[in-house]
Design a protein around this motif. Sequence first.
Motif, short mmCIF file in Angstrom:
data_model
loop_
_atom_site.label_atom_id
_atom_site.label_comp_id
_atom_site.label_asym_id
_atom_site.label_seq_id
_atom_site.Cartn_x
_atom_site.Cartn_y
_atom_site.Cartn_z
N GLU A 108 0.83 -1.20 0.00
CA GLU A 108 0.00 0.00 0.00
C GLU A 108 0.88 1.26 0.00
N LYS A 109 1.96 1.23 0.76
CA LYS A 109 2.85 2.38 0.85
C LYS A 109 3.61 2.61 -0.45
N GLY B 119 0.25 2.06 -3.50
CA GLY B 119 -1.08 2.60 -3.28
C GLY B 119 -2.14 1.50 -3.27
N ARG B 120 -3.33 1.82 -2.77
CA ARG B 120 -4.38 0.81 -2.62
C ARG B 120 -5.07 0.48 -3.94
N ASN B 121 -4.90 1.33 -4.92
CA ASN B 121 -5.51 1.05 -6.22
C ASN B 121 -4.45 0.52 -7.18
N SER B 122 -3.82 -0.58 -6.77
CA SER B 122 -2.75 -1.16 -7.57
C SER B 122 -2.88 -2.68 -7.58
N TYR C 200 -1.07 -4.37 -4.63
CA TYR C 200 -1.84 -4.33 -3.39
C TYR C 200 -2.94 -5.40 -3.44
#
Length: 372
Positions: free
Chosen positions: A139-140, A143-146, A149
Motif C-alpha cells: 500500500e505504501k 497505493g491501494r488502487n494497484s 496491493y
Amino acid sequence: MTLSNFLAVIFCFFSILSLSAQDWKSFSDKGTEAFYANQLQKASEYYQKAILQAEKEFGKSHPNYVTSCTDLADTYRNMSLYTQAEPLYIEAKSTIDATTKEAHPYYSTNRLGLADLYRLQGKYDISEPLYIEAKKNEEKVFGRNSLDYAISCNNLAYLYQEMGLYPKAEKLYEEALKIRERLLGKKHPDYAISCNNLASIYLLQGLYEKSETLYLEAKNIHETVSGKMNSEYANACNNLAMMYRYQKRYEQAITLFIEAKSIWEKILGKKHILYAIVCNNLGTLYVIQTQFSKALDLYTEAKNIREISFGKKHPEYAHSCMNIASVHLLNKQFSQAESLFLEAKKVLENSLGKAHSDYAALCNILALLYTQ
C-alpha cells in the motif's frame, strides 16, 4: 605501462566482471527454468551455485544475493524442506532490513515467502503479521488502487480462509476483485482468478448460488480469452466441479472433472501435478458414489505423480497415502489401510510437526481404525 597496455588491462578487468555476472545470471536463470518445470531438486542445485556466485562477486548485501537466497528458500519450501528454507528467508530479511531505508518491493516479496512458509506449517500466529506487514508495504509503495496491493489482499485472504475466518477472507477477496475490475476490466484472466477466489469463500460458507455465479463467470472469461485448451479453463472446470460435488450434483461434477482431466493430460501430460490434483478430486467423487475400484485407480495415479514430483517426504504424498488408505478402510482391508496411514503419519510428523491440524486429524483416523 603504455596506454594500450593499460586499456587492455581495463578491458580484461571489466570482461571478467561481466563474465562473473553472467555466470550468476546463468545459474539463476537455469534454476528458475527448472523450478517452473517442477524439477525442484535441479532448481535447488542451480540456486545454491547462484548464491555462492552472488556472494563472491557482489557481496551479501547485494540484491542479487538476496534474490538467490529467496529463490532457494522458495524451492525448499515447495519441497517441504521447511527447516532449510527458514534460515534463508530470515537471512534475506535481515539483509533487506539493514540495507533498505524505506518501503521497497523486495521487502514484501521476502515477507510473503516467509509468511507462506509458516502458513504451510500451520503456524498462523507467526504467518499473519508477516502477511499484514507485506500488505501495508504494498500500500505504501504502490497505493491501494494497484495490482500489487490486490495480490497482497489475496494472500492475506487465503490465510484467513485456511484459519476458517471466512468473513475476513471474503472482505479481502472482494477488495482485490474490485481493484482488478477497475484496472483490468471484467474480461481479464486476473479478474477471473479473483472471481474464483471469492467463489471459493462463498462455497465454504454454503452460499452455493453466489459461488456458482462467480465460478461460471470465471470459466466463461477463460474460455473467451484463451479457448478451452488451456490450463486456466481446466482449473475453472475443476473448481466448478468441486462446487457441484458439494451440492451432490454428481453427474455435472463428473463431466467437468473429466473435461479438466482431459485438458491437463493433453497440454501438461500425465506426470504434472495439476493432472494429479484432478485425478484426486475425481477419485474422491467416486468414493462418495461407492465406486471404490475407480477411486483406487485414480488415487494411485495421483500418489505416483506426487512421489515423482515431490518425493516421499512431502505432505502431498502423505495425503495421497491417506486417500488410498481410506479406500482400503472402506473395503475393510484394515492391514493395508493401517500401513499407509502410518506411513502418512510419519511424513506429516516430520514435515509439518505434531501441532499441525493435518497430523491431529490423521491420529484421530488411526484411533478410529484401531477400534474396528
